[in-house]
Design a protein around this motif. Sequence first.
Motif, short mmCIF file in Angstrom:
data_model
loop_
_atom_site.label_atom_id
_atom_site.label_comp_id
_atom_site.label_asym_id
_atom_site.label_seq_id
_atom_site.Cartn_x
_atom_site.Cartn_y
_atom_site.Cartn_z
N GLU A 1 -0.38 -4.00 2.56
CA GLU A 1 -1.33 -3.29 2.26
C GLU A 1 -1.38 -2.91 0.60
O GLU A 1 -2.17 -2.86 0.05
CB GLU A 1 -1.65 -2.29 3.09
CG GLU A 1 -2.06 -2.95 4.45
CD GLU A 1 -1.91 -1.65 5.57
OE1 GLU A 1 -2.45 -1.80 6.65
OE2 GLU A 1 -1.47 -0.39 5.16
N LEU A 2 0.01 -2.42 0.32
CA LEU A 2 0.27 -2.08 -1.02
C LEU A 2 -0.16 -3.03 -2.10
O LEU A 2 -0.69 -2.67 -3.31
CB LEU A 2 1.76 -1.48 -1.32
CG LEU A 2 2.33 -1.31 -2.64
CD1 LEU A 2 1.92 0.46 -2.69
CD2 LEU A 2 3.86 -1.35 -2.65
N ILE A 3 0.46 -4.25 -1.80
CA ILE A 3 0.41 -5.52 -2.56
C ILE A 3 -1.10 -5.78 -2.79
O ILE A 3 -1.55 -6.28 -3.98
CB ILE A 3 1.23 -6.53 -2.26
CG1 ILE A 3 2.52 -6.41 -2.22
CG2 ILE A 3 0.84 -7.85 -3.02
CD1 ILE A 3 3.69 -7.33 -1.59
N GLY A 4 -1.94 -5.52 -1.63
CA GLY A 4 -3.21 -5.88 -1.79
C GLY A 4 -4.12 -4.92 -2.28
O GLY A 4 -5.24 -5.19 -2.63
N LEU A 5 -3.67 -3.68 -2.79
CA LEU A 5 -4.59 -2.66 -3.43
C LEU A 5 -5.25 -3.12 -4.57
O LEU A 5 -4.57 -3.78 -5.42
CB LEU A 5 -3.81 -1.27 -3.55
CG LEU A 5 -3.25 -0.63 -2.38
CD1 LEU A 5 -2.53 0.58 -2.81
CD2 LEU A 5 -4.57 -0.09 -1.55
N GLU A 6 -6.51 -2.80 -4.85
CA GLU A 6 -7.08 -3.22 -6.15
C GLU A 6 -7.66 -1.74 -6.86
O GLU A 6 -7.42 -0.74 -6.21
CB GLU A 6 -8.51 -3.89 -5.52
CG GLU A 6 -8.28 -5.23 -4.91
CD GLU A 6 -9.47 -5.95 -4.92
OE1 GLU A 6 -10.77 -5.40 -4.87
OE2 GLU A 6 -9.49 -7.27 -4.30
N ASP B 1 -11.80 -5.12 -9.26
CA ASP B 1 -11.07 -6.09 -8.15
C ASP B 1 -9.80 -6.62 -8.64
O ASP B 1 -9.37 -7.35 -8.03
CB ASP B 1 -12.23 -7.25 -7.90
CG ASP B 1 -12.47 -8.29 -9.08
OD1 ASP B 1 -12.07 -7.59 -10.26
OD2 ASP B 1 -13.07 -9.21 -8.93
N ALA B 2 -9.09 -5.93 -9.69
CA ALA B 2 -7.99 -6.55 -10.02
C ALA B 2 -6.87 -5.83 -9.43
O ALA B 2 -7.13 -4.52 -8.99
CB ALA B 2 -7.77 -6.18 -11.72
N PRO B 3 -5.69 -6.16 -9.31
CA PRO B 3 -4.66 -5.50 -8.78
C PRO B 3 -4.36 -4.08 -8.90
O PRO B 3 -4.30 -4.03 -10.30
CB PRO B 3 -3.30 -6.40 -8.79
CG PRO B 3 -3.92 -7.79 -8.92
CD PRO B 3 -5.31 -7.68 -9.61
N LEU B 4 -4.32 -3.14 -8.26
CA LEU B 4 -3.82 -1.67 -8.91
C LEU B 4 -2.64 -1.75 -9.28
O LEU B 4 -2.40 -1.27 -10.42
CB LEU B 4 -4.00 -0.82 -7.59
CG LEU B 4 -3.50 0.72 -7.97
CD1 LEU B 4 -4.46 1.06 -8.89
CD2 LEU B 4 -3.31 1.63 -6.68
N LEU B 5 -1.49 -2.29 -8.82
CA LEU B 5 0.07 -2.44 -9.24
C LEU B 5 0.31 -3.63 -9.60
O LEU B 5 0.19 -4.82 -8.94
CB LEU B 5 0.86 -2.08 -8.20
CG LEU B 5 0.50 -0.79 -7.26
CD1 LEU B 5 1.54 -0.47 -6.20
CD2 LEU B 5 0.59 0.37 -8.16
N VAL B 6 0.65 -3.69 -11.12
CA VAL B 6 0.90 -4.99 -11.59
C VAL B 6 2.38 -5.03 -12.38
O VAL B 6 2.94 -3.92 -12.77
CB VAL B 6 -0.14 -5.42 -12.61
CG1 VAL B 6 -1.35 -5.86 -12.13
CG2 VAL B 6 -0.30 -4.38 -13.65
N THR B 7 3.03 -6.16 -12.62
CA THR B 7 4.21 -6.18 -13.41
C THR B 7 3.90 -5.85 -14.86
O THR B 7 2.84 -5.83 -15.47
CB THR B 7 4.87 -7.65 -13.55
OG1 THR B 7 3.99 -8.56 -14.01
CG2 THR B 7 4.87 -7.91 -11.97
#
Length: 314
Positions: free
Chosen positions: A161-166, A216-222
Amino acid sequence: MIDQYIAYIRDVRRYSPRTQELYREALEDYQSFCGGMDLIPSRIREYEAHLIDQGLKSRTVHLHLSALSGYCNYLIKEGTIKSNPVRTVRRPKMEKRLPEYYTQKSMAGYMQESAHEAGEEELQLLLTLKPTEHLAKELYNRRLRRLIISLLYGTGIRRAELIGLEVGNVDLSRATLRVRGKGDKMREIPLIPSLIQEISLYLRAASFMAGARPSDAPLLVTEKGGALYPAFVDRAVKTELGGSGITGRKSPHVLRHSLATALLDQGADLNAIKEMLGHSSLAATEVYTHNSVERLKTQYMNAHPRAKNEDKHD
């Protein structure tokens, strides 16, 4: 037929990639054992005995049988078979395992120190650098790791769910986070003020490092703007909690357990915890009550005068 079933649990049931992988491995293992998909009770019992003889834990045996049962239910739905043979097989008794958790005291110490380090001053230092500089990457990754911990412990969400956050899932004005859980179900989780501030500061840091992103982009990114993945999150948790003095296994799920246990200890309603965690049934949430009961037993035995006296007489 296994491929069709995996596609079904992926596209229709919305099972996680990890569950898809485990189910495929279990079904292919059964197929290898039988020399085909011989779905009759006697063969399934033989397979169960084979798994137990291999020294597999009861929980793992249950997983294999659950994969088989789900596959049989799919075949019934497709009209290939009429009944589920796995239901006639008695499964091994599974010992109850209490969820691991970190104490409120240890987490409070980490969160206090983390909040101090992840403040506005550090962000301003980051913004004076070039995104490609080593120090900029280091500062950003530290901020990202801290936010991963804060979100997991502050909301109780699962790793997937964390990875899927936008970006659009965060509503700072309403102080809520919209989460897409198992079965594609959406739920809203309230955000405490300190977490809102952390997210706000992180969004500025992420925009500086990876550029502006749509809702709609990922909230958390590298640091390069790529989406996170399970191994990245696991490493972030181990790295961040490794030097914090917090003992026990360092994993995203333990942070989820820790929040649930803390909420229960503070008197939160069990149904409210269920909704927050995204459990489909209250039974899944009730497991956290066992942690509280076990802790109460320990305190009782340590404090009760008769219990102390009886220990001396033994």
